[in-house]
Design an enzyme around this catalytic site. Structure first.
Site, PDB file in Angstrom:
ATOM      1  N   GLY A 130       0.835  -1.203   0.000  1.00 40.13           N
ATOM      2  CA  GLY A 130       0.000   0.000   0.000  1.00 40.13           C
ATOM      3  C   GLY A 130       0.866   1.249   0.000  1.00 40.13           C
ATOM      4  CB  SER A 131       0.019   4.771  -0.708  1.00 37.59           C
ATOM      5  OG  SER A 131      -1.031   4.909   0.223  1.00 37.59           O
ATOM      6  CB  THR A 132       0.898   3.916   4.612  1.00 35.23           C
ATOM      7  OG1 THR A 132      -0.333   4.556   4.251  1.00 35.23           O
ATOM      8  CG2 THR A 132       1.478   4.605   5.832  1.00 35.23           C
ATOM      9  CD  GLU A 187      -1.843  -6.201   3.042  1.00 35.62           C
ATOM     10  OE1 GLU A 187      -1.313  -5.184   2.575  1.00 35.62           O
ATOM     11  OE2 GLU A 187      -3.060  -6.268   3.309  1.00 35.62           O
ATOM     12  N   GLY A 204      -6.897  -4.534   2.978  1.00 30.69           N
ATOM     13  CA  GLY A 204      -7.160  -5.198   1.709  1.00 30.69           C
ATOM     14  C   GLY A 204      -7.745  -4.328   0.618  1.00 30.69           C
ATOM     15  CG  LEU A 205      -9.949  -0.570   1.067  1.00 28.23           C
ATOM     16  CD1 LEU A 205     -10.310   0.903   1.180  1.00 28.23           C
ATOM     17  CD2 LEU A 205     -11.138  -1.345   0.528  1.00 28.23           C
ATOM     18  N   GLY A 206      -6.071  -2.473  -0.974  1.00 28.46           N
ATOM     19  CA  GLY A 206      -5.013  -2.590  -1.984  1.00 28.46           C
ATOM     20  C   GLY A 206      -4.939  -3.982  -2.602  1.00 28.46           C
TER      21      GLY A 206
HETATM   22  C1  A5P Z   1      -3.276  -3.651   0.907  1.00 30.59           C
HETATM   23  O1  A5P Z   1      -3.957  -4.797   0.565  1.00 30.59           O
HETATM   24  C2  A5P Z   1      -3.920  -3.015   2.075  1.00 30.59           C
HETATM   25  O2  A5P Z   1      -4.218  -3.836   3.145  1.00 30.59           O
HETATM   26  C3  A5P Z   1      -3.164  -1.797   2.545  1.00 30.59           C
HETATM   27  O3  A5P Z   1      -2.326  -2.074   3.607  1.00 30.59           O
HETATM   28  C4  A5P Z   1      -4.163  -0.816   2.952  1.00 30.59           C
HETATM   29  O4  A5P Z   1      -5.097  -0.751   1.895  1.00 30.59           O
HETATM   30  C5  A5P Z   1      -3.583   0.552   3.235  1.00 30.59           C
HETATM   31  O5  A5P Z   1      -3.162   1.126   2.044  1.00 30.59           O
HETATM   32  P1  A5P Z   1      -2.743   2.648   1.968  1.00 30.59           P
HETATM   33  O6  A5P Z   1      -1.569   2.809   2.850  1.00 30.59           O
HETATM   34  O7  A5P Z   1      -2.424   2.877   0.518  1.00 30.59           O
HETATM   35  O8  A5P Z   1      -3.925   3.449   2.413  1.00 30.59           O
END
Ligand code: A5P
Length: 232
Positions: free
Chosen positions: A34-36, A111, A103-105
């Protein structure tokens, strides 16, 4: 302590840099997605170039590519079934319990496997991810086997969700594991642990993005600085 630059990426990076301070040479480190989490991987790459000796276990192909490009040595479960510490992002963090929606990513399965094999799971977020109750803002991503996904959708709807098949433009989104994702909107979830087990018992489900009782600490970056939350 005041922070004048409060745009989202600055906050994400602040949280990531704080978490990376926990990493020491010799550790096996779970690398989130994810971006963070990407800010944490970037910071680790910089530390590795200065001599930090770690093995990274990536939670997605995307993170593996980023880590490889930065020269972070990567391992796998073949050689490392025990992970010292994982740094990952989240979509929602429930205040108090520190239960998560992830999981939005699209990387929730790997994970969750990496998180469950980790001695410590450190979550990094900007303060917009903190919620009173999970489900208030985001759907619960549920990874499902493609075969018969419509039947699985029906079962998840019976649990109270409005369910949408995740798309990637015109095509169905496919996870690194070759599965589909059903984004399930439950609204505010009264009992996330119960819901997690109900979803897990649903035929066709591979894994859900509800992470219950897994978080060791959350590093939150906000306009007023960094806070570290511990579960209670
Ligand atoms: C990836 O599947 C997600 O679990 C990410 O850890 C989560 O969506 C956070 O992503 P961002 O840091 O981009 O908000």
């Amino acid at each position: 302590m005041g922070f004048p630059m409060t745009n989202m990426n600055t906050l994400k990076q602040m949280a990531a840099l704080e978490a990376v301070k926990l990493i020491e040479s010799g550790m096996v480190v779970g690398l989130g997605t994810g971006s963070t989490a990407a800010f944490a991987v970037a910071a680790l790459g910089e530390q590795v170039s200065k001599g930090l000796a770690i093995i990274g276990i990536p939670t997605s192909e995307r993170t593996a590519s980023q880590a490889e490009a930065l020269g972070i040595p990567l391992g796998s479960f073949v050689n490392h079934v025990h992970i010292d510490l994982t740094i990952d992002g989240a979509d929602e963090v429930e205040l108090g319990t520190l239960n998560l929606i992830k999981g939005l990513g699209g990387a929730l399965l790997r994970e969750k496997i990496v998180a469950s094999a980790s001695q410590k799971l450190v979550i990094i977020v900007d303060e917009s991810k903190l919620v009173e109750h999970l489900g208030m803002k985001t759907p619960v991503p549920v990874e499902v086997v493609p075969f018969g996904w419509q039947a699985t959708q029906g079962k998840l709807e019976k649990l109270g969700a409005t369910v949408e098949l995740r798309m990637h433009g015109e095509t169905i989104f496919i996870t690194d594991g070759g599965h589909y994702i059903l984004d399930c909107r439950f609204g505010a979830i009264a009992n996330p642990a119960l819901l997690e087990s109900q979803i897990a018992q649903t035929v066709g489900v591979v894994e859900s993005g509800l992470f219950i009782g897994m978080t060791s600490q959350v590093v939150v970056a906000g306009a007023s600085g960094i806070r570290v939350l511990m579960p209670f």
